[in-house]
Design an enzyme around this catalytic site. Structure first.
Site, mmCIF file in Angstrom:
data_model
loop_
_atom_site.group_PDB
_atom_site.id
_atom_site.type_symbol
_atom_site.label_atom_id
_atom_site.label_comp_id
_atom_site.label_asym_id
_atom_site.label_seq_id
_atom_site.Cartn_x
_atom_site.Cartn_y
_atom_site.Cartn_z
ATOM 1 N N ARG A 37 0.822 -1.210 0.000
ATOM 2 C CA ARG A 37 0.000 0.000 0.000
ATOM 3 C C ARG A 37 0.856 1.259 0.000
ATOM 4 N NH1 ARG A 37 -4.979 -1.821 -1.508
ATOM 5 N NH2 ARG A 37 -5.540 -3.682 -0.297
ATOM 6 N N HIS A 67 4.985 -10.095 -6.443
ATOM 7 C CA HIS A 67 3.801 -9.299 -6.778
ATOM 8 C C HIS A 67 4.126 -7.825 -6.576
ATOM 9 C CE1 HIS A 67 -0.297 -7.951 -7.124
ATOM 10 N NE2 HIS A 67 -0.800 -9.171 -7.107
ATOM 11 N N TYR A 70 0.098 -2.633 -4.848
ATOM 12 C CA TYR A 70 -1.170 -2.177 -5.394
ATOM 13 C C TYR A 70 -1.124 -0.700 -5.797
ATOM 14 C CZ TYR A 70 -3.058 -6.440 -3.238
ATOM 15 O OH TYR A 70 -3.308 -7.742 -2.875
ATOM 16 N N HIS A 107 -0.973 -5.743 -11.457
ATOM 17 C CA HIS A 107 -2.292 -5.364 -11.938
ATOM 18 C C HIS A 107 -2.107 -4.325 -13.043
ATOM 19 C CE1 HIS A 107 -4.393 -6.449 -7.849
ATOM 20 N NE2 HIS A 107 -3.738 -7.470 -8.391
ATOM 21 N N GLU A 142 -1.970 -9.527 -14.806
ATOM 22 C CA GLU A 142 -2.983 -10.266 -14.071
ATOM 23 C C GLU A 142 -4.370 -9.992 -14.643
ATOM 24 O OE1 GLU A 142 -4.738 -10.757 -9.519
ATOM 25 O OE2 GLU A 142 -2.683 -10.047 -9.836
ATOM 26 N N ASP A 176 -6.320 -15.082 -12.389
ATOM 27 C CA ASP A 176 -6.887 -15.091 -11.037
ATOM 28 C C ASP A 176 -8.305 -15.644 -11.125
ATOM 29 O OD1 ASP A 176 -8.490 -14.019 -8.743
ATOM 30 O OD2 ASP A 176 -6.571 -13.143 -8.170
ATOM 31 N N HIS A 179 -11.046 -13.173 -9.968
ATOM 32 C CA HIS A 179 -11.181 -12.049 -10.896
ATOM 33 C C HIS A 179 -11.866 -12.469 -12.190
ATOM 34 C CE1 HIS A 179 -7.464 -9.853 -8.982
ATOM 35 N NE2 HIS A 179 -8.450 -10.062 -8.129
ATOM 36 N N HIS A 211 -3.680 -17.606 -9.789
ATOM 37 C CA HIS A 211 -4.062 -17.179 -8.449
ATOM 38 C C HIS A 211 -5.329 -17.934 -8.073
ATOM 39 C CE1 HIS A 211 -1.939 -12.979 -8.289
ATOM 40 N NE2 HIS A 211 -1.158 -13.971 -7.903
ATOM 41 N N ASP A 224 -14.413 -8.248 -7.088
ATOM 42 C CA ASP A 224 -13.054 -8.554 -6.630
ATOM 43 C C ASP A 224 -12.955 -8.673 -5.122
ATOM 44 O OD1 ASP A 224 -10.359 -8.984 -6.395
ATOM 45 O OD2 ASP A 224 -9.739 -6.970 -6.974
ATOM 46 N N HIS A 226 -12.081 -11.741 -2.550
ATOM 47 C CA HIS A 226 -11.663 -13.134 -2.451
ATOM 48 C C HIS A 226 -12.349 -13.815 -1.273
ATOM 49 C CE1 HIS A 226 -7.567 -12.137 -4.556
ATOM 50 N NE2 HIS A 226 -8.621 -11.718 -5.242
ATOM 51 N N GLU A 256 -4.388 -16.715 -2.550
ATOM 52 C CA GLU A 256 -4.474 -15.358 -2.007
ATOM 53 C C GLU A 256 -5.756 -15.216 -1.188
ATOM 54 O OE1 GLU A 256 -2.437 -12.370 -5.173
ATOM 55 O OE2 GLU A 256 -4.429 -13.112 -5.692
#
Length: 277
Positions: A37, A67, A70, A107, A142, A176, A179, A211, A224, A226, A256
């Site tokens: 973040r 990864h 974000y 992403h 992704e 994913d 997703h 994913h 989105d 999970h 994830e």
């Protein structure tokens, strides 16, 4: 053999992640390259990276998946945000050469009102700047759920990005499950059809990682969110078909799901029990 792992914290270093993965029955793992973040990355510890390299070789781990945070958005309407994405990804790829021949997932981004076509062009522009002929890391786009102004919820959008990247042999796709299902591709009732469409538009040779996430809101929701394996709208039976599908069973799978280590361990055990050797 089912190659499966989960997302682990890199706070204690590379080697610690390898040991943690092995302790829960995993033979691969995913980790964030920096604060997910934020923007900061820990100093690169080459000795720790070498210990991980030796560890994963000794225990026959599958390819590892790094990864991107974000916070990167290579197709933002803000030039400063696009610059940060480019610089962070360049730095990530430099650092990942300490653990060579692995994967780097990101992403694609949100076009923030500029339109999908502009977003596609800007993402490809960033990739054409950061990719180097000599790198060993494969960079993955992704698949996205399609919330807001996200780019990449349709296979055609990912193909359009790939077509614009000069060093295409350094590129691939991470699918994913949450997703894709949330985006309107019916993995539950038409897995063969979804994979045939992926192959027609992108090519299954581009698919490098999965994913593994159940979906809280479900088909075509574009949410989105999970869920734990078997506790969402996709369901355990569909995941059994996914991990055993001839086009997918050789790929590495990365959980994830909203879990701590005991939950990941239980999910890994469940999925291994469903895999047909």
């Amino acid at each position: 053999m089912l190659h499966i792992g989960c997302h682990l914290s890199a706070s204690k270093g590379y080697y610690a992640m390898g040991k943690t993965a092995l302790s829960i029955g995993a033979d691969t793992f995913q980790f964030f390259t920096r604060n997910p973040r934020g923007s900061r990355a820990k100093p690169l510890d080459l000795a720790d990276a070498e210990k991980l390299n030796a560890f994963v070789a000794e225990h026959h781990f599958a390819v590892l998946l790094a990864h991107a945070p974000y916070t990167i958005n290579p197709c933002s309407s803000s030039e400063d945000t696009r610059t940060f994405a480019r610089e962070a990804m360049q730095d990530d790829l430099f650092r990942l050469e300490a653990t060579p021949h692995n994967l780097y997932n990101f992403h694609p981004g949100s076009h923030t009102g500029q339109g999908v076509e502009t977003g596609i062009e800007q993402i490809a522009e960033t990739l054409n700047v950061i990719l180097k002929p000599e790198q060993t890391t494969t960079v993955l786009l992704e698949t996205m759920a399609g919330k807001g102004s996200e780019v990449g919820s349709r296979f055609e959008e990912l193909r359009a990005i790939l077509d614009r990247v000069a060093l295409g042999d350094h590129m691939g796709v991470c699918l994913d499950t949450c997703h894709v299902y949330d985006a309107g591709y019916d993995l539950v009732n038409d897995l063969d059809g979804v994979l045939a469409e992926f192959d027609r538009v992108i090519g299954l040779n581009r698919l490098k990682a999965i994913h593994m996430n159940d979906s809280m809101y479900g088909f075509a929701s574009h949410k989105d969110r999970h869920a734990k394996i078997g506790e969402g709208k996709i369901g355990t039976e569909a995941f059994e078909r996914i991990i055993n599908h001839p086009a997918l069973r050789h790929l590495p799978f990365y959980l994830e799901t909203p879990n701590e280590l005991p939950g990941y361990k239980a999910e890994i055990e469940l999925l291994r029990s469903l895999y047909h050797e």
